[in-house]
Design an enzyme around this catalytic site. Structure first.
Site, short mmCIF file in Angstrom:
data_model
loop_
_atom_site.label_atom_id
_atom_site.label_comp_id
_atom_site.label_asym_id
_atom_site.label_seq_id
_atom_site.Cartn_x
_atom_site.Cartn_y
_atom_site.Cartn_z
N GLU A 68 -9.73 -17.58 -1.99
CA GLU A 68 -10.54 -16.38 -1.76
C GLU A 68 -11.74 -16.28 -2.70
O GLU A 68 -12.27 -15.20 -2.95
CB GLU A 68 -9.68 -15.12 -1.91
CG GLU A 68 -8.47 -15.07 -1.00
CD GLU A 68 -8.81 -14.88 0.47
OE1 GLU A 68 -10.00 -15.01 0.84
OE2 GLU A 68 -7.88 -14.61 1.24
N TYR A 114 -9.03 11.81 -7.62
CA TYR A 114 -8.87 10.55 -8.34
C TYR A 114 -9.40 9.37 -7.53
O TYR A 114 -9.95 8.42 -8.10
CB TYR A 114 -7.39 10.36 -8.69
CG TYR A 114 -6.85 11.58 -9.38
CD1 TYR A 114 -7.21 11.87 -10.69
CD2 TYR A 114 -6.05 12.50 -8.69
CE1 TYR A 114 -6.76 13.03 -11.31
CE2 TYR A 114 -5.61 13.65 -9.30
CZ TYR A 114 -5.97 13.92 -10.61
OH TYR A 114 -5.54 15.07 -11.21
#
Length: 210
Positions: A68, A114
């Site tokens: 990746e 958050y």
């Protein structure tokens, strides 16, 4: 830097968001990128688990790097002041990545402060097979800012100013995806535009979603 990667991998494994040998980590160190090797278990990293790449992604040392690499390079190119990338197949993020996105610019809605403070908008990137270099091009393409994304039917990726920052974003994105699934089908109350603007301005995150 290798010690930091080892500690980060252990933290992700202990949190249950890096199952088996899935996922990969990287940090930029001067003119080089250190990235976990292909098939590495993030909970059991050591010096022999970390590959060294040049700034363009060419392999210059250590084991064979994660397949990746294109994902990591794309996130560094997108966020040039960031020095770390986390890619994991955390279960709740994978589940949400199998669903239609909330909007074009964020697969995940503004459910919690958050999420907005630590992640910001996180688009759904179209599916490519794991390791397909085209996934990097898809991450580079959107014309809006983001430091996290869901990869369709695959997982999540985050970048950060440092490894701790990227890890915090990855953990928060997984938690927000868990909340998305808990509230699915209910009509959850979202944060309003004023709260979104305040949180993103104060924390340097992006939000263009409507």
């Amino acid at each position: 830097m290798i010690d930091a990667l080892v500690a980060a991998g252990r933290r992700l494994a202990d949190a249950g968001i890096s199952p088996g040998s899935s996922g990969n980590l990287s940090v930029r160190d001067g003119e080089h990128i250190l990235v976990t090797g292909t098939g590495a278990d993030l909970g059991r990293l050591g010096e022999d688990s970390v590959a060294v790449l040049d700034a363009e992604g060419a392999h210059v040392g250590g084991p064979r790097p994660s397949k990746e690499v294109a994902v990591h390079l794309a996130m560094y190119a997108r966020n040039r002041d960031h020095t770390a990338v986390v890619h994991v197949h955390s279960p709740h993020a994978v589940a949400v990545a199998c669903l239609p996105p909330w909007s074009e610019t964020s697969a995940v809605p503004p459910l919690t402060p958050y999420f907005l403070m630590r992640v910001g908008q996180a688009p759904l990137i179209a599916y490519r097979a794991p390791g397909d270099p085209g996934l990097g091009a898809l991450l580079a393409a959107p014309p809006f800012s983001f430091r996290a994304a869901l990869l369709a039917n695959h997982g999540q990726v985050t970048s950060g100013a440092d490894l701790g920052d990227a890890l915090t974003a990855a953990v928060e994105l997984e938690e927000t995806c868990r909340i998305v699934l808990l509230t699915d089908g209910r009509r959850p109350r979202l944060l309003d535009a004023g709260a979104i603007g305040d949180l993103t301005r104060r924390n340097g995150t992006a939000w263009d979603a409507r």
